[in-house]
Design an enzyme around this catalytic site. Structure first.
Site, PDB file in Angstrom:
ATOM      1  N   TYR A  29       0.861  -1.121   0.038  1.00  0.00           N
ATOM      2  CA  TYR A  29       0.133  -0.183  -0.036  1.00  0.00           C
ATOM      3  C   TYR A  29       0.892   1.284  -0.060  1.00  0.00           C
ATOM      4  O   TYR A  29       0.566   2.196  -0.712  1.00  0.00           O
ATOM      5  CB  TYR A  29      -0.877   0.043   1.356  1.00  0.00           C
ATOM      6  CG  TYR A  29      -1.559   1.322   1.416  1.00  0.00           C
ATOM      7  CD1 TYR A  29      -2.734   1.506   0.434  1.00  0.00           C
ATOM      8  CD2 TYR A  29      -1.119   2.191   2.392  1.00  0.00           C
ATOM      9  CE1 TYR A  29      -3.311   2.900   0.947  1.00  0.00           C
ATOM     10  CE2 TYR A  29      -1.959   3.477   2.729  1.00  0.00           C
ATOM     11  CZ  TYR A  29      -3.024   3.816   1.851  1.00  0.00           C
ATOM     12  OH  TYR A  29      -3.581   5.051   2.015  1.00  0.00           O
ATOM     13  N   SER A 111      -1.664  14.230   7.860  1.00  0.00           N
ATOM     14  CA  SER A 111      -2.465  13.911   6.917  1.00  0.00           C
ATOM     15  C   SER A 111      -3.949  13.924   7.559  1.00  0.00           C
ATOM     16  O   SER A 111      -4.058  13.562   8.737  1.00  0.00           O
ATOM     17  CB  SER A 111      -2.203  12.630   6.611  1.00  0.00           C
ATOM     18  OG  SER A 111      -3.381  12.180   5.586  1.00  0.00           O
ATOM     19  N   GLN A 137      -2.831  18.916   6.169  1.00  0.00           N
ATOM     20  CA  GLN A 137      -3.226  18.475   4.934  1.00  0.00           C
ATOM     21  C   GLN A 137      -4.744  18.069   4.701  1.00  0.00           C
ATOM     22  O   GLN A 137      -5.249  17.589   5.542  1.00  0.00           O
ATOM     23  CB  GLN A 137      -2.336  17.450   4.216  1.00  0.00           C
ATOM     24  CG  GLN A 137      -2.764  16.781   2.984  1.00  0.00           C
ATOM     25  CD  GLN A 137      -3.851  15.641   3.020  1.00  0.00           C
ATOM     26  OE1 GLN A 137      -4.223  15.062   3.951  1.00  0.00           O
ATOM     27  NE2 GLN A 137      -4.514  15.590   1.770  1.00  0.00           N
ATOM     28  N   TYR A 139      -8.086  16.810   2.032  1.00  0.00           N
ATOM     29  CA  TYR A 139      -8.743  16.550   0.873  1.00  0.00           C
ATOM     30  C   TYR A 139     -10.290  17.131   1.039  1.00  0.00           C
ATOM     31  O   TYR A 139     -10.921  16.851   1.888  1.00  0.00           O
ATOM     32  CB  TYR A 139      -8.918  15.237   0.529  1.00  0.00           C
ATOM     33  CG  TYR A 139      -7.815  14.213   0.262  1.00  0.00           C
ATOM     34  CD1 TYR A 139      -7.081  14.274  -0.793  1.00  0.00           C
ATOM     35  CD2 TYR A 139      -7.261  13.506   1.570  1.00  0.00           C
ATOM     36  CE1 TYR A 139      -6.175  13.340  -0.976  1.00  0.00           C
ATOM     37  CE2 TYR A 139      -6.129  12.669   1.206  1.00  0.00           C
ATOM     38  CZ  TYR A 139      -5.591  12.731   0.001  1.00  0.00           C
ATOM     39  OH  TYR A 139      -4.332  12.022  -0.240  1.00  0.00           O
ATOM     40  N   ARG A 174      -5.146   2.538  -8.762  1.00  0.00           N
ATOM     41  CA  ARG A 174      -4.098   1.681  -8.108  1.00  0.00           C
ATOM     42  C   ARG A 174      -4.328   0.208  -8.114  1.00  0.00           C
ATOM     43  O   ARG A 174      -5.176  -0.233  -7.241  1.00  0.00           O
ATOM     44  CB  ARG A 174      -3.936   2.372  -6.530  1.00  0.00           C
ATOM     45  CG  ARG A 174      -3.696   3.863  -6.706  1.00  0.00           C
ATOM     46  CD  ARG A 174      -4.039   4.494  -5.309  1.00  0.00           C
ATOM     47  NE  ARG A 174      -3.768   5.817  -5.352  1.00  0.00           N
ATOM     48  CZ  ARG A 174      -4.019   6.991  -4.509  1.00  0.00           C
ATOM     49  NH1 ARG A 174      -4.243   6.288  -3.225  1.00  0.00           N
ATOM     50  NH2 ARG A 174      -3.843   8.069  -4.783  1.00  0.00           N
ATOM     51  N   LYS A 257      -0.839  21.463  -3.044  1.00  0.00           N
ATOM     52  CA  LYS A 257      -0.238  20.218  -3.236  1.00  0.00           C
ATOM     53  C   LYS A 257      -0.670  19.419  -4.462  1.00  0.00           C
ATOM     54  O   LYS A 257      -1.836  19.021  -4.622  1.00  0.00           O
ATOM     55  CB  LYS A 257      -0.111  19.339  -2.253  1.00  0.00           C
ATOM     56  CG  LYS A 257       0.868  18.137  -2.082  1.00  0.00           C
ATOM     57  CD  LYS A 257       0.714  17.254  -0.779  1.00  0.00           C
ATOM     58  CE  LYS A 257       1.628  16.234  -0.913  1.00  0.00           C
ATOM     59  NZ  LYS A 257       0.949  15.077  -1.809  1.00  0.00           N
ATOM     60  N   HIS A 281       1.624  13.070  -6.195  1.00  0.00           N
ATOM     61  CA  HIS A 281       1.112  12.252  -5.448  1.00  0.00           C
ATOM     62  C   HIS A 281       2.284  10.853  -5.493  1.00  0.00           C
ATOM     63  O   HIS A 281       1.447   9.742  -5.152  1.00  0.00           O
ATOM     64  CB  HIS A 281       0.001  11.881  -5.981  1.00  0.00           C
ATOM     65  CG  HIS A 281      -1.065  11.816  -4.606  1.00  0.00           C
ATOM     66  ND1 HIS A 281      -2.017  12.664  -4.085  1.00  0.00           N
ATOM     67  CD2 HIS A 281      -1.259  10.658  -3.705  1.00  0.00           C
ATOM     68  CE1 HIS A 281      -2.684  12.139  -3.245  1.00  0.00           C
ATOM     69  NE2 HIS A 281      -2.271  11.024  -2.804  1.00  0.00           N
ATOM     70  N   ARG A 284       0.809   7.990  -7.551  1.00  0.00           N
ATOM     71  CA  ARG A 284      -0.188   7.207  -7.140  1.00  0.00           C
ATOM     72  C   ARG A 284      -1.483   7.804  -7.875  1.00  0.00           C
ATOM     73  O   ARG A 284      -2.482   7.354  -7.796  1.00  0.00           O
ATOM     74  CB  ARG A 284      -0.392   7.218  -5.757  1.00  0.00           C
ATOM     75  CG  ARG A 284       0.592   6.368  -5.108  1.00  0.00           C
ATOM     76  CD  ARG A 284       0.602   6.973  -3.577  1.00  0.00           C
ATOM     77  NE  ARG A 284      -0.543   6.287  -2.863  1.00  0.00           N
ATOM     78  CZ  ARG A 284      -0.621   5.234  -2.301  1.00  0.00           C
ATOM     79  NH1 ARG A 284       0.242   4.115  -2.634  1.00  0.00           N
ATOM     80  NH2 ARG A 284      -1.633   4.826  -1.844  1.00  0.00           N
ATOM     81  N   ASP A 312       8.232  17.392  -3.739  1.00  0.00           N
ATOM     82  CA  ASP A 312       8.417  15.764  -3.387  1.00  0.00           C
ATOM     83  C   ASP A 312       8.504  15.181  -4.494  1.00  0.00           C
ATOM     84  O   ASP A 312       7.972  15.391  -5.702  1.00  0.00           O
ATOM     85  CB  ASP A 312       7.261  15.609  -2.272  1.00  0.00           C
ATOM     86  CG  ASP A 312       5.951  15.215  -3.118  1.00  0.00           C
ATOM     87  OD1 ASP A 312       5.899  15.230  -4.367  1.00  0.00           O
ATOM     88  OD2 ASP A 312       4.958  15.331  -2.135  1.00  0.00           O
ATOM     89  N   ARG A 316      15.493   9.924  -2.446  1.00  0.00           N
ATOM     90  CA  ARG A 316      16.207   9.039  -1.588  1.00  0.00           C
ATOM     91  C   ARG A 316      17.669   9.250  -1.092  1.00  0.00           C
ATOM     92  O   ARG A 316      18.175   8.668  -0.325  1.00  0.00           O
ATOM     93  CB  ARG A 316      15.979   7.723  -2.197  1.00  0.00           C
ATOM     94  CG  ARG A 316      14.787   7.156  -2.720  1.00  0.00           C
ATOM     95  CD  ARG A 316      13.893   6.819  -1.493  1.00  0.00           C
ATOM     96  NE  ARG A 316      12.423   6.240  -2.048  1.00  0.00           N
ATOM     97  CZ  ARG A 316      11.542   7.029  -2.332  1.00  0.00           C
ATOM     98  NH1 ARG A 316      11.606   8.370  -1.877  1.00  0.00           N
ATOM     99  NH2 ARG A 316      10.398   6.487  -2.386  1.00  0.00           N
ATOM    100  N   GLY A 335       8.269  11.734   1.950  1.00  0.00           N
ATOM    101  CA  GLY A 335       7.212  10.842   2.397  1.00  0.00           C
ATOM    102  C   GLY A 335       7.376   9.268   2.774  1.00  0.00           C
ATOM    103  O   GLY A 335       7.498   8.917   3.828  1.00  0.00           O
ATOM    104  N   ARG A 336       7.654   8.374   1.754  1.00  0.00           N
ATOM    105  CA  ARG A 336       7.883   7.050   1.900  1.00  0.00           C
ATOM    106  C   ARG A 336       9.159   6.804   2.867  1.00  0.00           C
ATOM    107  O   ARG A 336       9.063   6.029   3.662  1.00  0.00           O
ATOM    108  CB  ARG A 336       7.905   6.387   0.589  1.00  0.00           C
ATOM    109  CG  ARG A 336       6.754   6.334  -0.151  1.00  0.00           C
ATOM    110  CD  ARG A 336       6.982   5.288  -1.622  1.00  0.00           C
ATOM    111  NE  ARG A 336       5.776   5.075  -2.271  1.00  0.00           N
ATOM    112  CZ  ARG A 336       5.071   5.958  -2.915  1.00  0.00           C
ATOM    113  NH1 ARG A 336       6.030   7.003  -3.630  1.00  0.00           N
ATOM    114  NH2 ARG A 336       4.098   5.481  -3.885  1.00  0.00           N
TER     115      ARG A 336
END
Length: 394
Positions: A29, A111, A137, A139, A174, A257, A281, A284, A312, A316, A335-336
């Protein structure tokens, strides 16, 4: 037999450890993108075409990575991006990330789909004159009035900016999530909705977005929206009406964003938003979108320094941060990697992510001959030619 990693020193090593610790459906996910995941791959691969042109005979005995944004000073130009449902990665979830942000003095965006309430996060990151800002953040829902209680709660809790995700009129395709839907375990919930004001927005669950995506006909899709009572992500945001409504709803800074073109960057300036985030995103949403680092230069040129640009996507390494700053970013969101650090060792793991990136950035600056973050610009970059010989100036 896979190599045993004892003391991770790179973000990739942290991801490898996180993958071992997380349930497969949770890792998938967090890690997956949309459709064929080409955008996800481009986000990282595009950095490799950009080369750094190092200068020599420069005094780099002292390297200053600090930066300022909205009159707040940060020790390095890295912040924590909003990521949903962080308690899936670690029992303390967003609390660990907030504690790490507070200790490091870096910005954090929580979030709206977090598993810790925005008020609880606020208690861990008290507002101080020299402390990091925290942002919220959101939606916007199809019935925008259902978003108002959350906006007011964020303002009352001392959040200083509202980060509106604008690239999600509906979820991207997705495939992994459609085949293996992620369901929160019974001990977790979306903390900003459960127990809050009694509106239909309290009943929102990401499953409604999947139902909309999977609806075989337009009529059935409309029925999903009706059943959601307006609490589903809005597909009718507009520059004039939405920005005007947000300004009437809050005095917090408004940050958009999901901006990926110079045309939208110009509109953001025209409509008076406070900042934008160049973001796809994390790959995604639209799989055919460019990598964010590819989109950044033209967006920076379009805004002409009138508003801050956040960035973003695919970061890495500290050298990735360097390249984003050189191409016009004022702050880089991760993020990740934060989720990988969180899964690895909670707050300590999140701090390790920031420390790895900060040290790599500082080392990159020194080796490139730039002692101060303000000295980074695109003249230090080149683009690897596709034939493999030489570099083109940016």
């Amino acid at each position: 037999m896979a190599e045993t990693i004892v003391n991770p020193v790179t973000i990739d090593e942290l991801e490898s450890l996180a993958r071992q610790k997380l349930p497969k459906n949770v890792y998938d996910y967090y890690a997956s993108g949309a459709d064929d995941q080409k955008c996800l791959i481009r986000n990282r691969a595009a950095f490799d075409r950009i080369l750094i042109r190092p200068r020599v005979m420069v005094d780099v005995s002292k390297v200053d990575t600090s930066t300022r944004l909205f009159s707040v000073e940060y020790p390095f130009p890295i912040a924590f991006a909003p990521s949903a449902m962080q308690k899936l990665a670690h029992p303390q979830g967003e609390e660990s990330v907030a504690r790490a942000a507070q200790r490091l003095g870096v910005n954090m965006t929580i979030s709206s789909q977090s598993t810790t309430s925005l008020e609880d996060i606020a208690s861990l990151m008290p507002n101080t004159p020299d402390g990091p800002e925290r942002w919220f953040q959101l939606y916007v829902t199809e019935n925008s009035a259902l978003s108002t209680p959350l906006i007011k709660r964020a303002a009352n809790a001392g959040y200083t900016a509202l980060v509106i995700t604008v690239d999600t009129p509906l979820l991207g395709n997705r495939i992994n999530e459609r085949k293996t839907p992620l369901v929160l375990p019974s001990n977790l919930h979306l903390a900003n909705y459960k127990g809050s004001e009694k509106t239909k927005a309290d009943n929102y669950r990401p499953s409604q977005e999947r139902q909309l995506l999977d609806a075989p006909t337009a009529a059935q899709a409309k029925q999903v929206v009706r059943d959601a009572g307006g609490s589903i992500h809005s597909s009718s945001l507009t520059w004039t009406e939405t920005i005007s409504w947000l300004r009437s709803a809050t005095s917090m800074k408004i940050i958009l964003k999901g901006v990926m073109t110079e045309e939208d960057a110009e509109l953001a300036v025209k409509h008076g938003v406070d900042a934008i985030v160049v973001s796809n995103h994390g790959g995604r949403q639209l799989d055919s979108a460019p990598a964010t680092i590819e989109a950044l230069p033209s967006i920076a040129a379009a805004t002409k320094g009138q508003i801050p640009i956040l960035f973003d996507g695919g970061v890495r390494h500290g050298s990735d941060v360097f390249k984003a700053i050189a191409l016009g970013a004022d702050l880089v969101l991760v993020g990740r990697p934060v989720l990988w650090g969180l899964a690895y060792d909670g707050q300590i793991g999140v701090e390790l992510v920031a420390n790895i990136l900060e040290r790599e950035l500082s080392r990159t600056m020194a080796l490139a001959g730039i002692p101060n973050i303000r000295g980074i610009d695109k003249k230090f970059l080149g683009l690897r030619r596709r034939d493999g010989f030489g570099i083109a100036r940016l």
